[in-house]
Write an enzyme that holds these catalytic residues in place. Structure first.
Site: not given
Ligand SMILES: O=P(O)(O)O[C@H]1O[C@H](CO)[C@@H](O)[C@H]1O
Ligand SMILES: Nc1nc2[nH]cnc2c(=O)[nH]1
Length: 293
Positions: A37, A68, A90, A92-93, A120, A223-224, A247, A261
């Protein structure tokens, strides 16, 4: 939640996509790069580019996440033929896990031997600071532990074995090379090593979840990456993966911090140039007879 065996792509599907790309580019890359990301600027460093929008590539999913771009870029980096995913997929997509990892099998069939990934991630390790770059030495695969693994379904031995080993998922020589290159570039102050934990997303973690993941041994959360690593290792490519700590994970009920994000993309912008230099210098020093110069 469990992938249907029919959502997987066959070897022939993957070969058709790889052959389509090879016919158009005439370039057989040894290095594949996946940009996290906000870290897609790396692809812009490639020279003599041939660029494909994901929507034009047979069988490819579309990128739906801000940060992306959704382009596959072929070209040379420091004189080495590379292919770079400017945008990844990902869970969640909403894609089946076999679909988000399809590009790894395409990489393999294009001739890629080494995959360099970035992502990230939120920092769980209290010694980490925003802007640190963590060399991933191992992972915790939460969707995988719950049964959602990209290798679920029929196994095609032309890609790899039914039960692949994952204790060597992250290539130790490439980790050492990243450390050496980082030191040479003067990045020692922000280079770290650690364990990456993948979750399904898209919601960020609760405080209790962050505390749990930290106790379990995770240094960073995202998440990846892990699904791609499993598929890349299954078909025998070497992997290096780097997390940019964008973060701090919120671990304290008194904290006012809220993961978002925008902060992730902003930290990416600030560290992008150094991350790009680290990776391009590594590419120049990777040898493909399994040695490093
Ligand atoms: O892992 P990459 O693709 O870098 O993206 C990370 O950033 C997004 C959250 O801000 C999530 O998609 C997380 O996985
Ligand atoms: N799950 C998760 N993914 C991230 N990607 C970037 N930061 C984070 C984070 O804090 N948590």
């Amino acid at each position: 939640m469990f992938p249907d065996a029919n959502t997987g792509y066959t070897y022939e599907d993957c070969k058709a996509t790889a052959d389509w790309l090879l016919t158009q580019t005439g370039l057989s890359p040894l290095v594949g790069i996946v940009c996290g990301s906000g870290l897609g600027g790396l692809a812009d460093l490639l020279k003599d580019q041939v660029v494909f929008n994901y929507k034009d590539i047979p069988n490819f999913p579309q990128s739906t996440v801000h940060g992306h771009a959704g382009r596959l870029v072929f070209g040379t980096l420091k004189g080495r033929a590379c292919v770079c995913m400017q945008g990844r997929f990902h869970l969640y997509e909403g894609y089946p896990i076999q679909k988000i990892t399809l590009p790894m099998r395409i990489f393999k069939l294009l001739g890629v031997e080494t995959v360099l990934m970035t992502n990230a991630a939120g920092g769980l390790n209290q010694d980490f600071k925003v802007g640190d770059v963590m060399i991933i030495k191992d992972h915790l695969n939460m969707p995988g532990l719950a049964g959602n693994n990209p290798l679920s379904g029929p196994n095609d031995e032309r890609f790899g074995v039914r039960f692949p080993c994952m204790s060597d998922a992250y290539d130790r020589e490439l980790q050492q090379l990243a450390l050496d290159v980082g030191q040479d570039l003067g990045y020692g102050d922000f280079l770290r090593e650690g364990v990456y934990c993948v979750l399904g997303g898209p919601s960020f973690e609760t405080i209790a979840e962050c505390r749990m993941l930290s106790k379990l041994g995770a240094d960073a959360v995202g998440m990846s990456t892990v699904h791609e690593v499993i598929v890349a290792r299954h078909c025998g490519m070497r992997v290096l993966a780097l997390s940019l700590i964008t973060n701090q994970a919120v671990m304290d009920y008194d904290s006012e911090e809220k993961a978002n994000h925008e902060e992730v993309l902003e930290t990416g912008k600030q560290r992008a140039e150094q991350l790009e230099r680290l990776i391009s210098t590594m590419v120049a020093r990777i040898e493909h007879n399994n040695n490093y110069v």
